[in-house]
Design an enzyme around this catalytic site. Structure first.
Site, PDB file in Angstrom:
ATOM      1  CG  HIS A 186      -2.018  -1.015   1.130  1.00  0.00           C
ATOM      2  ND1 HIS A 186      -2.989  -1.107   2.084  1.00  0.00           N
ATOM      3  CD2 HIS A 186      -2.293  -1.972   0.214  1.00  0.00           C
ATOM      4  CE1 HIS A 186      -3.836  -2.080   1.763  1.00  0.00           C
ATOM      5  NE2 HIS A 186      -3.423  -2.620   0.640  1.00  0.00           N
TER       6      HIS A 186
ATOM      7  CB  CYS B 121      -5.775  -0.700   6.415  1.00  0.00           C
ATOM      8  SG  CYS B 121      -4.172  -1.257   5.813  1.00  0.00           S
TER       9      CYS B 121
ATOM     10  CD  GLU C 263      -0.701   3.962   4.226  1.00  0.00           C
ATOM     11  OE1 GLU C 263      -1.766   4.385   4.702  1.00  0.00           O
ATOM     12  OE2 GLU C 263      -0.660   3.091   3.327  1.00  0.00           O
TER      13      GLU C 263
END
Length: 146
Positions: A53, A78, A55
């Site tokens: 993802h 998340c 990050e």
């Protein structure tokens, strides 16, 4: 950090998120910009399903220690592990101390839990920076998550 600087860095994160649209599949097209001393030091966006993802991508490109590095993320990191590790936990483990989040993730598996997780770990979290613009970019994702 001045509001004008924060807005500039979140705008860069929005642009980074838009780079994900073609390949992110059913994941939201999220952007992340890492900033140190008012300079961008790394950026990332959501990859194809099962891949890092935003990050994690940005952190993997970071060439300096995370001391005094702030993260600007368009959507709440998340809190849960799915095909990839929890982004909130990834930021915690990396030692990031400040996270600016554009908007909360309405997905019931998250919906504030990522924020809670980061705050519980001592991260300073600010929510809502350029939220209206980010909502427009994520509208089709948000419709599926609710």
């Amino acid at each position: 950090m001045l509001l004008s600087e924060k807005r500039k860095f979140m705008q860069l994160a929005i642009h980074e998120g838009r780079l994900a649209i073609a390949n992110c599949g059913d994941n939201p097209p999220v952007g992340c910009v890492l900033v140190h001393n008012a300079m961008v030091v790394a950026q990332g966006h959501t990859s194809s399903p099962g891949e890092p993802h935003a990050e994690a991508m940005a952190l993997s490109l970071l060439g300096i220690a995370t001391d005094d590095v702030a993260a600007f993320v368009t959507l709440e990191p998340c809190s849960f592990q799915g095909r990839t590790p929890s982004c909130a936990q990834t930021l915690i483990d990396a030692g990031i101390k400040t996270v600016y989040v554009g908007m909360l993730d309405p997905d019931p598996r998250n919906n504030g839990k990522g924020i809670e997780k980061m705050k519980a770990a001592g991260i300073d979290v600010e929510i809502g920076l350029l939220a209206q613009e980010i909502t427009k970019d994520l509208d089709s994702y948000l419709g599926k998550a609710q």
